[in-house]
Design a protein around this motif. Structure first.
Motif, PDB file in Angstrom:
ATOM      1  N   PHE A   1      46.721 -21.514 -14.927  1.00  0.00           N
ATOM      2  CA  PHE A   1      45.948 -22.745 -14.899  1.00  0.00           C
ATOM      3  C   PHE A   1      46.386 -23.539 -13.680  1.00  0.00           C
ATOM      4  O   PHE A   1      47.586 -23.724 -13.445  1.00  0.00           O
ATOM      5  CB  PHE A   1      46.181 -23.597 -16.152  1.00  0.00           C
ATOM      6  CG  PHE A   1      45.477 -24.918 -16.064  1.00  0.00           C
ATOM      7  CD1 PHE A   1      44.132 -25.026 -16.355  1.00  0.00           C
ATOM      8  CD2 PHE A   1      46.158 -26.049 -15.635  1.00  0.00           C
ATOM      9  CE1 PHE A   1      43.475 -26.239 -16.239  1.00  0.00           C
ATOM     10  CE2 PHE A   1      45.504 -27.269 -15.515  1.00  0.00           C
ATOM     11  CZ  PHE A   1      44.162 -27.369 -15.816  1.00  0.00           C
ATOM     12  N   LEU A   2      45.404 -23.988 -12.906  1.00  0.00           N
ATOM     13  CA  LEU A   2      45.659 -24.843 -11.755  1.00  0.00           C
ATOM     14  C   LEU A   2      44.944 -26.163 -11.980  1.00  0.00           C
ATOM     15  O   LEU A   2      43.716 -26.183 -12.114  1.00  0.00           O
ATOM     16  CB  LEU A   2      45.153 -24.196 -10.460  1.00  0.00           C
ATOM     17  CG  LEU A   2      45.765 -22.847 -10.103  1.00  0.00           C
ATOM     18  CD1 LEU A   2      45.042 -22.251  -8.902  1.00  0.00           C
ATOM     19  CD2 LEU A   2      47.242 -22.993  -9.834  1.00  0.00           C
ATOM     20  N   GLY A   3      45.693 -27.245 -12.042  1.00  0.00           N
ATOM     21  CA  GLY A   3      45.105 -28.575 -12.152  1.00  0.00           C
ATOM     22  C   GLY A   3      44.928 -29.147 -10.755  1.00  0.00           C
ATOM     23  O   GLY A   3      45.874 -29.143  -9.966  1.00  0.00           O
ATOM     24  N   GLN A   4      43.735 -29.614 -10.456  1.00  0.00           N
ATOM     25  CA  GLN A   4      43.403 -30.116  -9.118  1.00  0.00           C
ATOM     26  C   GLN A   4      42.948 -31.568  -9.234  1.00  0.00           C
ATOM     27  O   GLN A   4      42.221 -31.923 -10.154  1.00  0.00           O
ATOM     28  CB  GLN A   4      42.280 -29.250  -8.535  1.00  0.00           C
ATOM     29  CG  GLN A   4      41.800 -29.680  -7.171  1.00  0.00           C
ATOM     30  CD  GLN A   4      40.809 -28.686  -6.598  1.00  0.00           C
ATOM     31  OE1 GLN A   4      41.114 -27.511  -6.482  1.00  0.00           O
ATOM     32  NE2 GLN A   4      39.629 -29.158  -6.251  1.00  0.00           N
ATOM     33  N   VAL A   5      43.350 -32.395  -8.286  1.00  0.00           N
ATOM     34  CA  VAL A   5      42.925 -33.795  -8.260  1.00  0.00           C
ATOM     35  C   VAL A   5      41.461 -33.843  -7.828  1.00  0.00           C
ATOM     36  O   VAL A   5      41.079 -33.257  -6.827  1.00  0.00           O
ATOM     37  CB  VAL A   5      43.815 -34.622  -7.304  1.00  0.00           C
ATOM     38  CG1 VAL A   5      43.301 -36.054  -7.181  1.00  0.00           C
ATOM     39  CG2 VAL A   5      45.271 -34.614  -7.789  1.00  0.00           C
ATOM     40  N   ARG A   6      40.666 -34.542  -8.624  1.00  0.00           N
ATOM     41  CA  ARG A   6      39.240 -34.641  -8.322  1.00  0.00           C
ATOM     42  C   ARG A   6      38.871 -36.067  -7.899  1.00  0.00           C
ATOM     43  O   ARG A   6      39.547 -37.021  -8.250  1.00  0.00           O
ATOM     44  CB  ARG A   6      38.390 -34.170  -9.492  1.00  0.00           C
ATOM     45  CG  ARG A   6      38.502 -35.004 -10.715  1.00  0.00           C
ATOM     46  CD  ARG A   6      37.670 -34.450 -11.889  1.00  0.00           C
ATOM     47  NE  ARG A   6      37.923 -35.311 -13.026  1.00  0.00           N
ATOM     48  CZ  ARG A   6      38.908 -35.140 -13.890  1.00  0.00           C
ATOM     49  NH1 ARG A   6      39.707 -34.106 -13.794  1.00  0.00           N
ATOM     50  NH2 ARG A   6      39.095 -36.006 -14.860  1.00  0.00           N
ATOM     51  N   ALA A   7      37.767 -36.183  -7.203  1.00  0.00           N
ATOM     52  CA  ALA A   7      37.307 -37.459  -6.637  1.00  0.00           C
ATOM     53  C   ALA A   7      36.425 -38.202  -7.635  1.00  0.00           C
ATOM     54  O   ALA A   7      35.239 -38.406  -7.398  1.00  0.00           O
ATOM     55  CB  ALA A   7      36.562 -37.212  -5.330  1.00  0.00           C
ATOM     56  N   ASP A   8      37.014 -38.592  -8.770  1.00  0.00           N
ATOM     57  CA  ASP A   8      36.249 -39.366  -9.751  1.00  0.00           C
ATOM     58  C   ASP A   8      35.784 -40.682  -9.140  1.00  0.00           C
ATOM     59  O   ASP A   8      36.467 -41.258  -8.286  1.00  0.00           O
ATOM     60  CB  ASP A   8      37.103 -39.668 -10.983  1.00  0.00           C
ATOM     61  CG  ASP A   8      37.295 -38.459 -11.886  1.00  0.00           C
ATOM     62  OD1 ASP A   8      36.583 -37.457 -11.699  1.00  0.00           O
ATOM     63  OD2 ASP A   8      38.167 -38.531 -12.772  1.00  0.00           O
ATOM     64  N   VAL A   9      34.650 -41.165  -9.609  1.00  0.00           N
ATOM     65  CA  VAL A   9      34.153 -42.467  -9.170  1.00  0.00           C
ATOM     66  C   VAL A   9      34.431 -43.466 -10.291  1.00  0.00           C
ATOM     67  O   VAL A   9      33.972 -43.287 -11.415  1.00  0.00           O
ATOM     68  CB  VAL A   9      32.640 -42.408  -8.839  1.00  0.00           C
ATOM     69  CG1 VAL A   9      32.125 -43.788  -8.460  1.00  0.00           C
ATOM     70  CG2 VAL A   9      32.384 -41.412  -7.719  1.00  0.00           C
ATOM     71  N   LYS A  10      35.195 -44.491  -9.970  1.00  0.00           N
ATOM     72  CA  LYS A  10      35.552 -45.556 -10.903  1.00  0.00           C
ATOM     73  C   LYS A  10      34.764 -46.809 -10.547  1.00  0.00           C
ATOM     74  O   LYS A  10      34.156 -46.881  -9.481  1.00  0.00           O
ATOM     75  CB  LYS A  10      37.062 -45.862 -10.801  1.00  0.00           C
ATOM     76  CG  LYS A  10      37.958 -44.663 -10.980  1.00  0.00           C
ATOM     77  CD  LYS A  10      37.943 -44.233 -12.409  1.00  0.00           C
ATOM     78  CE  LYS A  10      38.870 -43.046 -12.615  1.00  0.00           C
ATOM     79  NZ  LYS A  10      39.031 -42.690 -13.986  1.00  0.00           N
TER      80      LYS A  10
END
Length: 149
Positions: A41-50
């Protein structure tokens, strides 16, 4: 035969987890001929919009001593439930940019089902139980604390 005593291992990596670290970890297992399956499993930082802007990075912090002890307990629990050959956990501390890897979980077993099930349970326990916090750093220099789900 003397039983090997397991001790807490440092799971923390400063910054992003590099592709080279992941590749080297996988490559080291080619000499272990009793392994028939790996799960990764690789967790990747995503560009969520807040509301306040788009995520550009996450800054991870932890209560390290407590997190290492808890990670050890989680490892022992997973090893007791599944016939694993190997298990590796790496989690970032510090700033990790969008698109970079922040969590690397790797399980190996004689058969794939044990490796897959153990990996899935391990990731869930890490997300739920480890005292690691992520502050989402936004494009406009604002920040918000991330909630694990």
């Amino acid at each position: 035969m003397e039983e090997k005593i397991r001790t807490p291992k440092n799971i923390f990596v400063d910054g992003a987890i590099s592709p080279e670290r992941i590749a080297n970890s996988i490559a080291k297992h080619s000499t272990k001929h009793d392994i028939g399956g790996h799960s990764i499993f690789l967790g990747q930082v995503r560009a969520d919009v807040k509301e306040a802007g788009e995520v550009r990075a996450i800054e991870y912090t932890a209560y390290e001593d407590m997190a290492l002890q808890k990670a050890f307990e989680i490892r022992e629990d997973i090893f007791s439930k599944y016939p694993l050959t190997c298990m590796h956990i790496y989690h970032s501390l510090g700033e990790v940019k969008v698109g970079e890897i922040c969590l690397f979980v790797f399980t190996s077993s004689k058969h794939r089902k044990a490796a897959i099930s153990a990996c899935e349970e391990l990731v869930e326990k890490i997300k739920k139980d480890l005292p690691i916090w992520g502050k989402e750093l936004l494009e406009n220099d604002a920040s918000v604390w991330k909630e694990n789900r």
